[in-house]
Design an enzyme around this catalytic site. Structure first.
Site, PDB file in Angstrom:
ATOM      1  N   GLU A  56      -2.690   1.586   6.942  1.00 35.91           N
ATOM      2  CA  GLU A  56      -1.323   1.058   6.939  1.00 35.91           C
ATOM      3  C   GLU A  56      -0.460   1.751   7.989  1.00 35.91           C
ATOM      4  O   GLU A  56       0.295   1.099   8.733  1.00 35.91           O
ATOM      5  CB  GLU A  56      -0.677   1.238   5.561  1.00 35.91           C
TER       6      GLU A  56
ATOM      7  N   CYS B 167      -1.201   4.040  -1.079  1.00 35.07           N
ATOM      8  CA  CYS B 167      -0.962   5.335  -1.716  1.00 35.07           C
ATOM      9  C   CYS B 167       0.490   5.752  -1.478  1.00 35.07           C
ATOM     10  O   CYS B 167       1.282   5.029  -0.881  1.00 35.07           O
ATOM     11  CB  CYS B 167      -1.924   6.373  -1.143  1.00 35.07           C
TER      12      CYS B 167
END
Length: 426
Positions: free
Chosen positions: A310, A338
């Protein structure tokens, strides 16, 4: 003794036999993934910090309860005072806990055979009603066309569905109000809201979704088992008392063909990570239907603990736009984000996050916790999960299986595989 501040109490009537399911075992004890329906229904209340106590109302003659292990539930108390109807069981339970609650404490009555209630829906109910003068229920607008049957089994009339909602649970009311309503209404009301309505009050409807199903017929078990085992879409953040509903996203939209298209592109990035020996996670950033950033997981090769897929994709998109703010963009990633990546997502002002497989060890879009439903944060993104989940999970599972077989598994990777993808991860 109860405190001065109203508490939230859950009460689950579980004294019925579930005749419509067509089995001898009371339906609250039918197994899904090795656990009774009731176990699944209880766990969301056990995990919600604002729920102070959880009560289960059983039949006085219930012998099945003792056959199961309930030690995981530290908030749980059993009341063996169930009645012949749901209303009687709830009222008997309220009477039994009279010395443990105040009139202003909130009671959330939930069906024992409704095992798919998500933390996000529970949080939405709590936050939406915490300051409500009456209380309310989870419910969904009716989508199907409704027909009224005649005596001969033919259609007698089409019922307008405008403003018609399907009631769900939990149904949440103050202890004093709910007990008084049930005392007056009698044993035949089918839900708590009906009893409160009979007092001339109008409970609030809090929008839910159809994932919060009740197991009534035999085929409902299959649907519930799929939902409890699948990566279903997470919903929009709940509201704290006093928050403006317009300031937070609406519930996640239905998965679209476009979502699947861009997730396939993220899977291509994940395969690049696999080829490089990294945990296969991939991501793409999309604006106006165009990919403006792509990345794959590479912390080991880059000697960079922040080089998650990401973050790599966000960096590329920011460089392309010459702006660290990516307002209006969507991010597609094969694994639930996360905390590291979610912080970057929020800081970049990403509007929508779509992920593939759940990450039960580090995922913060509903697995370990849900930062996307945290109203105290100054930015929120719409979150959708479960897009091509099986393919995303299989990619990671196969990667670790190959590593174990080759004997080259390393403890250096911080991103563990999804639970569904690798059952030996624990």
């Amino acid at each position: 003794m109860p405190s001065d501040r109203p508490r939230f109490i859950a009460l689950l009537p579980a004294a019925g036999v579930g005749a419509r399911v067509g089995v001898d075992t009371p339906k609250q004890y039918l197994a899904i993934h090795g656990r009774p329906l009731l176990w699944h229904a209880l766990q969301v209340f056990e995990r919600e910090a604002r729920i102070a106590r959880v009560y289960v109302v059983l039949s006085p003659t219930d012998k099945v309860w003792a056959e199961h292990d309930w030690r995981a539930f530290g908030k749980l108390s059993v009341l063996r005072c169930g009645g012949a109807t749901r209303a009687q069981s709830v009222l008997n339970g309220l009477r039994a806990i009279a010395g443990e609650v105040t009139a202003d404490d909130w009671v959330l009555v939930h069906d024992a055979a409704r095992p798919c209630l998500t933390p996000t829906l529970l949080q939405r109910l709590l936050c939406s009603l915490a300051d409500d003068p009456i209380g309310g229920i989870l419910a969904v607008p009716v989508a199907d066309t409704l027909k009224r049957a005649g005596a001969d089994g033919r259609i007698a009339a089409t019922v307008p569905r405008a403003d018609i909602w399907s009631a769900q649970t939990p149904q949440m009311f103050r202890y004093g109000l709910l007990r008084a309503a049930l005392e007056q209404a009698g044993a035949e009301v089918t839900d708590e809201a009906s009893a409160v309505e009979a007092m001339g009050l109008a409970p609030r409807l809090v929008e839910s979704d159809r994932s919060n199903l009740k197991v009534t017929f035999a085929d409902d078990l299959e649907v519930a088992a799929w939902r409890l085992g699948a990566d279903t879409p997470a919903c929009a953040p709940a509201l704290e008392a006093g928050a403006d509903a317009r300031s937070l996203p609406r519930p996640a939209s239905r998965i679209s063909p476009e979502d699947e298209h861009f997730m396939r592109l993220a899977l291509e990035q994940a395969r690049l990570a696999r080829a490089a020996g990294e945990v296969p996670v991939g991501a793409v950033v999309v604006r106006d239907g165009e990919v403006i950033g792509a990345g794959w997981n590479r912390p080991i090769l880059s000697h960079d603990p922040t080089a998650h897929a990401e973050v790599v994709a966000l960096r590329e998109a920011a460089r392309r736009l010459n702006n660290y703010r990516l307002t209006g963009c969507s991010l597609y990633v094969t694994l639930e984000p996360c905390t590291l990546c979610t912080g970057a997502i929020f800081h970049a002002r990403i509007a929508r996050v779509v992920y593939g497989a759940r990450e039960p060890k580090t995922g913060v879009a509903g697995s370990v916790l849900n930062l996307y439903a945290e109203p105290r944060l100054n930015h929120h993104a719409e979150i959708v999960g479960g897009v091509l989940a099986e393919q995303c999970a299989a990619l990671v599972s196969d990667f670790f299986a190959a590593r174990r077989l080759s004997g080259k598994a390393s403890a250096r990777e911080d991103r563990d595989q999804p639970e569904a993808a690798d059952p030996d991860a624990h």
